[in-house]
Design a protein around this motif. Structure first.
Motif, PDB file in Angstrom:
ATOM      1  N   PRO B 673       1.112  23.649  -7.729  1.00 54.46           N
ATOM      2  CA  PRO B 673       0.486  23.963  -6.455  1.00 54.46           C
ATOM      3  C   PRO B 673      -0.903  24.592  -6.633  1.00 54.46           C
ATOM      4  O   PRO B 673      -1.153  25.296  -7.609  1.00 54.46           O
ATOM      5  CB  PRO B 673       1.465  24.966  -5.830  1.00 54.46           C
ATOM      6  CG  PRO B 673       2.773  24.649  -6.452  1.00 54.46           C
ATOM      7  CD  PRO B 673       2.453  24.230  -7.858  1.00 54.46           C
ATOM      8  N   GLN B 675      -4.776  25.413  -4.047  1.00 54.22           N
ATOM      9  CA  GLN B 675      -5.198  25.785  -2.693  1.00 54.22           C
ATOM     10  C   GLN B 675      -4.976  24.649  -1.686  1.00 54.22           C
ATOM     11  O   GLN B 675      -4.534  24.869  -0.567  1.00 54.22           O
ATOM     12  CB  GLN B 675      -6.681  26.158  -2.727  1.00 54.22           C
ATOM     13  CG  GLN B 675      -6.998  27.229  -1.732  1.00 54.22           C
ATOM     14  CD  GLN B 675      -8.357  27.854  -1.998  1.00 54.22           C
ATOM     15  OE1 GLN B 675      -9.128  27.388  -2.839  1.00 54.22           O
ATOM     16  NE2 GLN B 675      -8.661  28.901  -1.264  1.00 54.22           N
ATOM     17  N   GLU B 676      -5.282  23.425  -2.133  1.00 56.95           N
ATOM     18  CA  GLU B 676      -5.169  22.293  -1.213  1.00 56.95           C
ATOM     19  C   GLU B 676      -3.712  21.878  -0.986  1.00 56.95           C
ATOM     20  O   GLU B 676      -3.322  21.506   0.118  1.00 56.95           O
ATOM     21  CB  GLU B 676      -5.960  21.103  -1.777  1.00 56.95           C
ATOM     22  CG  GLU B 676      -6.086  19.969  -0.795  1.00 56.95           C
ATOM     23  CD  GLU B 676      -6.803  18.749  -1.381  1.00 56.95           C
ATOM     24  OE1 GLU B 676      -6.895  17.742  -0.680  1.00 56.95           O
ATOM     25  OE2 GLU B 676      -7.249  18.814  -2.556  1.00 56.95           O
ATOM     26  N   PHE B 677      -2.925  21.946  -2.048  1.00 58.53           N
ATOM     27  CA  PHE B 677      -1.506  21.568  -1.979  1.00 58.53           C
ATOM     28  C   PHE B 677      -0.690  22.778  -2.461  1.00 58.53           C
ATOM     29  O   PHE B 677      -0.327  22.858  -3.643  1.00 58.53           O
ATOM     30  CB  PHE B 677      -1.235  20.336  -2.855  1.00 58.53           C
ATOM     31  CG  PHE B 677      -1.958  19.100  -2.392  1.00 58.53           C
ATOM     32  CD1 PHE B 677      -1.423  18.306  -1.386  1.00 58.53           C
ATOM     33  CD2 PHE B 677      -3.179  18.743  -2.943  1.00 58.53           C
ATOM     34  CE1 PHE B 677      -2.088  17.166  -0.945  1.00 58.53           C
ATOM     35  CE2 PHE B 677      -3.865  17.616  -2.515  1.00 58.53           C
ATOM     36  CZ  PHE B 677      -3.323  16.820  -1.511  1.00 58.53           C
ATOM     37  N   PRO B 678      -0.394  23.725  -1.565  1.00 61.29           N
ATOM     38  CA  PRO B 678       0.119  25.021  -2.017  1.00 61.29           C
ATOM     39  C   PRO B 678       1.630  25.086  -2.287  1.00 61.29           C
ATOM     40  O   PRO B 678       2.112  26.138  -2.700  1.00 61.29           O
ATOM     41  CB  PRO B 678      -0.254  25.939  -0.853  1.00 61.29           C
ATOM     42  CG  PRO B 678      -0.280  25.057   0.341  1.00 61.29           C
ATOM     43  CD  PRO B 678      -0.704  23.718  -0.131  1.00 61.29           C
ATOM     44  N   PHE B 679       2.348  24.017  -2.040  1.00 59.46           N
ATOM     45  CA  PHE B 679       3.807  24.072  -2.214  1.00 59.46           C
ATOM     46  C   PHE B 679       4.282  23.241  -3.400  1.00 59.46           C
ATOM     47  O   PHE B 679       3.703  22.200  -3.715  1.00 59.46           O
ATOM     48  CB  PHE B 679       4.510  23.521  -0.958  1.00 59.46           C
ATOM     49  CG  PHE B 679       4.408  24.408   0.234  1.00 59.46           C
ATOM     50  CD1 PHE B 679       5.302  25.450   0.428  1.00 59.46           C
ATOM     51  CD2 PHE B 679       3.405  24.199   1.179  1.00 59.46           C
ATOM     52  CE1 PHE B 679       5.211  26.268   1.544  1.00 59.46           C
ATOM     53  CE2 PHE B 679       3.308  25.013   2.293  1.00 59.46           C
ATOM     54  CZ  PHE B 679       4.210  26.061   2.469  1.00 59.46           C
ATOM     55  N   ASP B 717       7.435  30.978   5.318  1.00 63.32           N
ATOM     56  CA  ASP B 717       6.357  29.981   5.184  1.00 63.32           C
ATOM     57  C   ASP B 717       6.165  29.242   6.505  1.00 63.32           C
ATOM     58  O   ASP B 717       5.034  28.958   6.927  1.00 63.32           O
ATOM     59  CB  ASP B 717       6.693  28.960   4.081  1.00 63.32           C
ATOM     60  CG  ASP B 717       6.510  29.539   2.687  1.00 63.32           C
ATOM     61  OD1 ASP B 717       5.649  30.411   2.516  1.00 63.32           O
ATOM     62  OD2 ASP B 717       7.251  29.116   1.776  1.00 63.32           O
ATOM     63  N   ARG B 721       2.887  29.366   9.448  1.00 66.65           N
ATOM     64  CA  ARG B 721       2.192  28.156   9.929  1.00 66.65           C
ATOM     65  C   ARG B 721       2.543  27.823  11.378  1.00 66.65           C
ATOM     66  O   ARG B 721       2.200  26.738  11.868  1.00 66.65           O
ATOM     67  CB  ARG B 721       2.554  26.983   9.016  1.00 66.65           C
ATOM     68  CG  ARG B 721       1.856  27.073   7.686  1.00 66.65           C
ATOM     69  CD  ARG B 721       2.533  26.267   6.599  1.00 66.65           C
ATOM     70  NE  ARG B 721       1.799  26.427   5.357  1.00 66.65           N
ATOM     71  CZ  ARG B 721       1.861  27.518   4.579  1.00 66.65           C
ATOM     72  NH1 ARG B 721       2.645  28.524   4.918  1.00 66.65           N
ATOM     73  NH2 ARG B 721       1.140  27.610   3.484  1.00 66.65           N
ATOM     74  N   THR B 733       1.132  14.696  -0.274  1.00 65.83           N
ATOM     75  CA  THR B 733       0.758  14.975  -1.664  1.00 65.83           C
ATOM     76  C   THR B 733      -0.469  14.116  -1.975  1.00 65.83           C
ATOM     77  O   THR B 733      -0.946  13.387  -1.095  1.00 65.83           O
ATOM     78  CB  THR B 733       1.881  14.625  -2.666  1.00 65.83           C
ATOM     79  OG1 THR B 733       2.009  13.191  -2.735  1.00 65.83           O
ATOM     80  CG2 THR B 733       3.214  15.246  -2.266  1.00 65.83           C
ATOM     81  N   GLU B 737       1.636  10.356   2.435  1.00 60.69           N
ATOM     82  CA  GLU B 737       2.127  11.252   3.492  1.00 60.69           C
ATOM     83  C   GLU B 737       3.394  10.676   4.107  1.00 60.69           C
ATOM     84  O   GLU B 737       3.512   9.466   4.297  1.00 60.69           O
ATOM     85  CB  GLU B 737       1.043  11.389   4.580  1.00 60.69           C
ATOM     86  CG  GLU B 737       1.466  12.260   5.743  1.00 60.69           C
ATOM     87  CD  GLU B 737       0.404  12.321   6.840  1.00 60.69           C
ATOM     88  OE1 GLU B 737      -0.731  12.742   6.546  1.00 60.69           O
ATOM     89  OE2 GLU B 737       0.721  11.930   7.983  1.00 60.69           O
ATOM     90  N   THR B 789       1.566  19.687   0.588  1.00 63.69           N
ATOM     91  CA  THR B 789       1.196  20.533   1.716  1.00 63.69           C
ATOM     92  C   THR B 789       1.890  20.031   2.973  1.00 63.69           C
ATOM     93  O   THR B 789       2.330  18.878   3.028  1.00 63.69           O
ATOM     94  CB  THR B 789      -0.333  20.569   1.907  1.00 63.69           C
ATOM     95  OG1 THR B 789      -0.647  21.548   2.888  1.00 63.69           O
ATOM     96  CG2 THR B 789      -0.884  19.233   2.349  1.00 63.69           C
ATOM     97  N   ALA B 791       1.846  20.131   7.385  1.00 59.60           N
ATOM     98  CA  ALA B 791       1.138  20.487   8.622  1.00 59.60           C
ATOM     99  C   ALA B 791       1.923  19.944   9.801  1.00 59.60           C
ATOM    100  O   ALA B 791       2.577  18.900   9.703  1.00 59.60           O
ATOM    101  CB  ALA B 791      -0.263  19.894   8.615  1.00 59.60           C
TER     102      ALA B 791
END
Lengths: 90, 799
Positions: B673, B675-679, B717, B721, B733, B737, B789, B791
């Protein structure tokens, strides 16, 4: 109809186990078989897979029942609630 | 007594349950099942690698009932939710029943004669550009037929099983430690251990019958300890006495940390190690053989894995690491370790397998009932077919290797094919095989025709866009798929062959504990569906007719020629005659000749007919009976251990009867993980569905219980969000998506920073997102770790 043979493992607390058996005896879908030590034989007769699952969950939630193991199932194929549709269907 | 049908079915169910009660209470059986109308026969379950036996009830050429087989040692009469619905796998409404060829973009029904001819001509046009991708669900005779057809007929090693995706790291772990594949222990260890350690193994959902077998000991008043190490809480967790939550990839550090403490405390089993073990580490370029190291160097290498350092890497408190080490330090306890995909689908899968074996060897927890490191398989015959028969690109039947000239010569001798027929170069491993097939020919994609049997790579391969879906539009590529239902794989197929399933054909499987199992055909397949082994034989014979020289043996006979007991040739390639003799029996008896080389001796076919399986090595006794082996390498049970040896690793890689204790460092995951893909994204299975769901999604009770995939996320988490349970989210990823619902505090609970998605749902192909990076030795992909990530998907605007 779906018929299942179940093996119940009863709680080691006899009072809880007896209370569970009394509940089971009142349930119209349940036929009680012999009990030996902590193990109880049960036949379950329900309309379909959904009812079978609901009954299974009810059994598991009974305070005097520790585990439910399914031993046998007699079934008839049922239609799916929703048709299968692949993500990339041509 | 007159019984109506309803009474009969109810009493049958009660009788089966009563038999189990008697068995549990170790009482004499009191109530035989009523007999009427239903014919019962044994078969191993079609689904996972546990190898439960079921009793299949057949009436009017249809499977109508399933019971756990009380005579089965594996499951002792019990089944899981999938097992007792296994009969319904045959009766989905969209079974494939006719061969279909893609014409003008559309799959169009054709005859079997045309289908076999089309496939044979594709192969004949470019035999070296043809590959077979089969399965850990292929039966042993099917796998053997594939291997002989390709290697002994076409002179090609382009064969891989899907087991590369699930068990290859376990194989390389066993090979590099003991010199021979598959576990030394067996399921009996679950009955004898004082401690069961689950290494990233959600046994309650993935191997529920084995879990129940262990947990049932508690209802008898025993108190075996359950230690679970995992990257999220699962249905197994509430049963664990100690739960060690670790960061993905840090299992390497934990295993080293426990070994370090044993040495630091002077609590390793020095006598066992001195007598039976050597030490080893990797070469600069990772390899199966590695290089020797001294005990002192081993100790030095481990020195940095202090509890504090391991705790920092893994997130596991130092006290829990010490607790685990204290258990391994005790010789009075018997410890069984099990693992499955958590270890294997790992970019350092070989190493983490090695370290687990090493921990058991270092602590002397080996060679007694209940003391064993045992990998569990996910497929019913990953062991029996993929690993033992040898459908991997580098293996020959019975543990022999393609690159070994002696092994090739022995194989050619048994197959009676000309010397030099078997190619000395291994084929492509799975990821490379599919990459070569999905790459344009003019850009190096040198595989043109693929034949897929009994597996669904269109859903199960990692990084699907690159390794499968890129095939679309490549005009000179041709995909042949033998399947029972439409799938993500048949969607891109050019030729679809309808396959017989499970008890619609004869079969043999080999389960996780070295148990070879057999069953007979009980019901006819639907429509024109036919056996996978027949397809191979029919293809071979059509190639013979078209003039391919490899389809004849040294004496000019057809490669798969079969004679009946009267000595007359039976045209088994011709479907109406396929069951004129038992082809499974014939193929197995030929394959059995390979089994002694690695001391995986198999009994004659007819012995398996009589039993619920036998664990190899199976050797004949002076009285003519056949005896199985529960505990390999242990004197007293394993017939190949010399008297007085105690423990003997007779296939030692160092040729001195010693096993290898490996050192392997903690290494970071290939994608972590940021910053862009934190999980962290982990994928896996659920109780109700088996693998890609091709069968279980057609079973209404299972599909109803778990209708679609989801993403699990920690509630904090989600709250950060602004996400709520059930929200539709976009999971992304670097590879793609997928949109799916959020499940907070659901079936499993990942810790903060982690996500989990099951892969059974064909409508939500999570493997479009997975990484595809592979272990350098086993070539197995990592499905458990990549960066992602999430959203919220904006709701549709109100009209």
């Amino acid at each position: 109809m779906t018929f299942s043979g179940l093996l119940l493992t009863l709680n080691s607390d006899d009072q809880l186990a007896e209370a569970a058996l009394a509940e089971l005896a009142r349930h119209p879908a349940v036929t009680l078989g012999p009990r030996r030590e902590r193990w109880q034989a049960v036949a379950l007769e329900v309309a379909d897979g959904a009812d079978s699952r609901a009954a299974h969950d009810w059994l598991l939630a009974l305070p005097g029942v520790d585990y439910v193991d399914v031993v046998s199932v007699h079934f008839e194929p049922e239609p799916l609630a929703a048709p299968l549709a692949p993500a990339h269907a041509a | 007594m007159n019984l109506d049908r309803r009474d009969f079915l109810r009493l049958s169910a009660l009788a089966a349950a009563t038999a189990m009660v008697d068995r549990r209470a170790e009482a004499a059986p009191t109530s035989p099942a009523p007999a009427a109308g239903i014919r019962w026969q044994k078969a191993p379950c079609r689904f996972c690698g546990t190898g439960c036996h079921v009793q299949v009830g057949v009436q009017n050429e249809k499977v109508v009932a399933i019971q756990g087989d009380p005579e089965a040692e594996v499951n002792k009469g019990l089944l899981c939710v999938k097992g007792y619905h296994v009969g319904l796998a045959l009766y989905g409404q969209d079974r494939l029943t006719q061969p279909q060829l893609r014409k003008n973009g559309k799959l169009t029904p054709i005859s079997w004669e045309e289908a076999i001819d089309v496939a044979a001509r594709r192969i004949l046009a470019a035999p070296d550009k043809f590959a077979i991708y089969s399965s850990g669900q292929s039966t042993i005779p099917e796998g053997y037929a594939i291997s002989k057809f390709l290697r002994g007929g076409l002179g090609s090693n382009q064969t891989e099983p899907n087991a590369r995706l699930c068990m290859a790291s376990a194989v390389t772990g066993f090979l590099s430690t003991y010199g021979v594949d598959e576990p030394a222990g067996c399921y009996d260890d679950l009955d004898h251990c004082d401690v069961l350690v689950l290494w990233g193994n959600n046994m309650a959902e993935m191997h529920p019958v084995l879990f129940s077998r262990f947990i049932d000991r508690r209802s008898r008043g025993e108190k075996p300890l359950l230690i679970e190490l995992a990257t999220r809480r699962t249905r197994t967790t509430p049963f664990a006495d100690h739960f060690l939550l670790f960061k993905p990839q840090s299992d390497l550090a934990i295993l080293n940390g426990v070994a370090h403490l044993l040495l630091a405390w002077g609590k390793h089993d020095a006598a066992f190690v001195e007598k039976y073990c050597s030490f080893r580490r990797d070469t600069e370029k990772p390899s199966l053989a590695g290089q020797p190291m001294s005990f002192d160097d081993y100790k030095k290498a481990l020195a940095e894995y202090t509890p504090a350092r391991v705790s920092e890497l893994s997130g596991v408190p130092a006290e829990q690491i010490e607790l685990l080490a204290r258990l391994f330090a005790r010789r009075d306890l018997r410890i069984t370790s099990t693992w499955c995909m958590g270890f294997n689908q790992h970019t350092r899968g070989t190493n983490v397998n090695r370290l687990c074996h090493g921990l058991h060897l270092l602590s002397g927890h080996f060679g007694r009932p209940g003391d064993a490191p045992t990998s569990l398989t996910g497929q019913p015959s990953a062991c029996g077919t993929a690993r033992e028969v040898g459908t991997l690109c580098h293996t020959l039947p019975g543990g022999r290797l393609v690159e070994n000239a002696e092994h090739r010569a022995e194989t050619e001798q048994i197959w009676n094919v000309p010397a030099g027929r078997i190619a000395p170069k291994p084929g492509y491993h799975t990821a490379l095989m599919w990459e070569k097939f999905c790459t344009p020919t003019d850009k190096g994609g040198d595989l043109r025709t693929m034949f897929v049997q009994a597996t669904n790579p269109g859903q199960s391969l990692p990084n699907l866009h690159k390794l499968f879906r890129a095939k679309k539009g490549l005009e000179d590529k041709f995909l042949i798929v033998s399947e029972v239902y439409p799938s993500a794989t048949t969607e891109l197929a050019d030729l679809v062959l309808p396959a017989a399933l499970w008890v619609e054909k004869n079969g043999m499987f080999g389960n996780s504990e070295r148990r070879t199992q057999q069953w007979f055909r009980m019901v006819p397949p639907p429509g024109q569906a036919r056996d996978d082994a027949w397809m191979i034989l029919a293809l071979a014979h059509r190639l013979l007719e078209l003039g391919h020289p490899g389809m004849k043996d040294r004496d000019g006979r057809f490669l798969f020629a079969q004679k009946n007991e009267a000595g007359a040739e039976v045209p088994v390639w011709d479907w109406p005659h396929y069951y004129d003799l038992n082809v499974d029996r014939a193929l197995f008896e030929e394959y059995r000749r390979f089994s002694a080389y690695k001391h995986k001796n198999l009994a004659p076919y007819d012995e398996y007919v009589k039993t619920r399986g036998l664990r190899w090595p199976v050797v004949q006794q002076p009285d003519g009976s056949w005896r199985e082996t529960k505990f390999r390498f242990a004197e007293g049970d394993d017939p190949f251990v010399k008297k007085g040896a105690g423990v003997q690793f007779y296939h030692s890689t160092t040729k001195n009867d010693r096993a290898q204790i490996w050192f392997a460092p903690y290494e970071k995951a290939t994608e972590e993980p940021d910053q862009e893909f934190p999980f962290w994204l982990c994928t896996g299975r659920v109780l109700e569905h088996w693998h890609t769901g091709t069968m279980t999604r057609r079973i209404a009770p299972l599909q109803g219980a778990m209708p679609s995939a989801y993403v699990e996320m920690h509630r904090d988490d989600a709250a950060e969000r602004g996400l709520r349970n059930g929200d539709l989210v976009a999971l992304r990823t670097r590879r793609g998506e997928v949109r799916l619902p959020l499940w907070i505090d659901g079936r499993g609970q990942p810790p903060r920073g982690s996500l989990f998605v099951p892969f059974f749902d064909e409508r939500l192909l999570i493997n479009e997102l997975t990484l595809g990076d592979i272990d350098p030795i086993s070539k197995e992909p990592d499905y458990k770790k990549c960066a992602a990530t999430v959203a919220r998907v904006a709701p549709n605007p109100q009209p």
